[in-house]
Design a protein around this motif. Structure first.
Motif, short mmCIF file in Angstrom:
data_model
loop_
_atom_site.label_atom_id
_atom_site.label_comp_id
_atom_site.label_asym_id
_atom_site.label_seq_id
_atom_site.Cartn_x
_atom_site.Cartn_y
_atom_site.Cartn_z
N CYS A 193 -13.32 18.55 27.13
CA CYS A 193 -14.26 18.77 26.03
C CYS A 193 -15.56 18.00 26.33
N ALA A 194 -16.53 18.12 25.47
CA ALA A 194 -17.87 17.65 25.82
C ALA A 194 -18.27 16.34 25.14
N HIS A 195 -17.36 15.71 24.40
CA HIS A 195 -17.73 14.45 23.75
C HIS A 195 -16.59 13.44 23.79
N GLU A 196 -16.95 12.18 23.78
CA GLU A 196 -15.97 11.09 23.66
C GLU A 196 -15.83 10.75 22.17
N TYR A 197 -14.99 11.52 21.49
CA TYR A 197 -14.76 11.33 20.05
C TYR A 197 -13.32 10.91 19.77
N THR A 198 -12.55 10.63 20.81
CA THR A 198 -11.09 10.57 20.67
C THR A 198 -10.62 9.56 19.63
N LEU A 199 -11.09 8.31 19.76
CA LEU A 199 -10.59 7.26 18.85
C LEU A 199 -10.93 7.59 17.40
N ASP A 251 2.90 8.99 9.94
CA ASP A 251 4.16 8.51 10.51
C ASP A 251 4.40 8.96 11.94
N SER A 252 3.38 9.53 12.57
CA SER A 252 3.60 10.08 13.91
C SER A 252 3.56 8.99 14.97
N GLY A 253 4.71 8.77 15.60
CA GLY A 253 4.78 7.79 16.70
C GLY A 253 3.93 8.21 17.88
N SER A 254 3.88 9.52 18.18
CA SER A 254 3.07 9.99 19.32
C SER A 254 1.60 9.68 19.10
N LEU A 255 1.19 9.78 17.83
CA LEU A 255 -0.21 9.53 17.51
C LEU A 255 -0.55 8.04 17.70
N LEU A 256 0.35 7.17 17.25
CA LEU A 256 0.11 5.73 17.42
C LEU A 256 0.10 5.36 18.90
N ALA A 257 1.02 5.98 19.67
CA ALA A 257 1.04 5.72 21.11
C ALA A 257 -0.26 6.20 21.74
N ARG A 258 -0.73 7.36 21.28
CA ARG A 258 -1.97 7.88 21.83
C ARG A 258 -3.15 6.97 21.49
N GLU A 293 -3.08 3.74 21.07
CA GLU A 293 -3.03 2.56 21.95
C GLU A 293 -3.59 2.88 23.33
N GLN A 294 -3.16 4.04 23.86
CA GLN A 294 -3.64 4.46 25.19
C GLN A 294 -5.16 4.64 25.18
N ALA A 295 -5.65 5.30 24.14
CA ALA A 295 -7.10 5.57 24.06
C ALA A 295 -7.88 4.27 23.95
N MET A 296 -7.36 3.33 23.15
CA MET A 296 -8.04 2.03 23.01
C MET A 296 -8.11 1.31 24.35
N ALA A 297 -7.00 1.35 25.10
CA ALA A 297 -6.97 0.68 26.40
C ALA A 297 -8.00 1.30 27.34
N LEU A 298 -8.12 2.63 27.33
CA LEU A 298 -9.10 3.29 28.19
C LEU A 298 -10.52 2.92 27.79
N ILE A 299 -10.78 2.94 26.48
CA ILE A 299 -12.14 2.62 26.01
C ILE A 299 -12.48 1.17 26.35
N ASP A 300 -11.51 0.26 26.15
CA ASP A 300 -11.73 -1.15 26.50
C ASP A 300 -12.05 -1.31 27.98
N ALA A 301 -11.44 -0.46 28.80
CA ALA A 301 -11.68 -0.53 30.25
C ALA A 301 -12.89 0.30 30.65
N ASN A 302 -13.64 0.79 29.64
CA ASN A 302 -14.84 1.58 29.89
C ASN A 302 -14.55 2.88 30.64
N LYS A 303 -13.39 3.47 30.34
CA LYS A 303 -13.01 4.73 31.00
C LYS A 303 -12.97 5.85 29.97
N PRO A 304 -13.23 7.10 30.41
CA PRO A 304 -13.16 8.22 29.47
C PRO A 304 -11.72 8.52 29.05
N THR A 305 -11.53 8.98 27.83
CA THR A 305 -10.21 9.44 27.37
C THR A 305 -10.04 10.93 27.65
#
Ligand SMILES: [Zn+2]
Length: 259
Positions: free
Chosen positions: A167-173, A185-192, A194-206
């Motif tokens: 997609c054309a924007h970094e809107y994930t978080l 209550d979605s566990g997959s969403l919470l896991a996602r 966490e993953q997205a936060m880690a990528l953003i913290d590392a200055n990487k695209p999601t």
């Protein structure tokens, strides 16, 4: 296999360069800004073969003229039903494109909704979908309709689950924040998240994301599920009958109360 170069632009746009394996040739997707594209082509000695445009918004087309100044013969593909300067190959959807030097074929998909003439490019297991589907979200409706956008997302859902979504924007978080309103209550969403936060913290695209992950966590692709319908009914105070109504209410709810 194509090789993709991510070109960040403006505050949160992504321009994509779809290259051959040796990274010698590229097609450019939605160049909102010419400068970062031209510098990468120059630095990495890449020859552009064409420009693919998904829709008319300035942050997707603003760099076409600047790129053509340097490469005046470059073919520019884009939606026939939108007014975009410099398009040489107007597309209405269902065309096949073949870029020999990159060894890639694209199927053009007609995906109106965000805009009335929006198209997407599907090839080599990748979907370049502009502002139609985002990671964990979808585009707003500008001059298309909610019904069109719902139908277009059904087309995307029908692609193979291992399709990579560019997609054309970094809107994930930000999108995940709203997705949690819909499925707290979605566990997959919470896991996602966490993953997205880690990528953003590392200055990487999601982005890109996998369609299978979108099917599991993107509320706009889950409007046919009973618990999603219930939650949207609760949030909006409306009684909803089907997936299209749930989608329309969800999109309107997000616009009104979330951002
Ligand atoms: Zn747009």
């Amino acid at each position: 296999m194509s090789h993709i170069i991510t070109v960040p632009a403006f505050s949160d746009n992504y321009i994509w360069l779809i290259c051959d394996e040796k990274v010698e040739n590229a097609v450019i997707v939605d160049p909102g800004d010419a400068t970062p594209v031209l510098s990468i082509l120059n630095e990495q000695d890449i020859t552009p073969e064409g420009i693919l445009i998904t829709h008319f918004h300035h942050d997707h087309v603003g760099g076409i003229a600047g790129i053509l100044q340097k490469y005046p013969d470059l073919p520019v593909y884009g939606p026939v039903n939108e007014s975009i300067p410099h398009i040489t190959h107007p597309l209405s959807g269902s065309e096949q494109l073949h870029f020999e030097d990159i060894n890639i074929r694209f199927e053009v998909l007609n995906v109106p909704g965000h805009t009335a003439g929006h198209i997407a490019y599907y090839g080599d297991g990748k979907l370049f979908c502009g502002d139609t589907l985002f990671a964990a979200g979808c585009g707003r409706v500008f001059n298309g309709t909610l019904e069109e956008l719902h139908n277009s997302l059904q087309k995307v859902k029908a692609l193979p689950a291992d399709t990579l979504i560019y997609c054309a924007h970094e809107y994930t978080l930000d999108n995940i924040g709203f997705a949690k309103w819909v499925e707290p209550d979605s566990g997959s969403l919470l896991a996602r998240e966490e993953q997205a936060m880690a990528l953003i913290d590392a200055n990487k695209p999601t982005v890109p994301s996998l369609l299978s992950l979108e099917l599991e966590t993107n509320p706009f692709l889950r409007t046919d599920l009973p618990h999603v319908k219930e939650q949207v009914e609760k949030g909006t105070g409306k009684k909803l009958q089907n997936s299209a109504e749930v989608f329309a209410a969800m999109r309107t709810w997000k616009d009104r109360d979330y951002d």
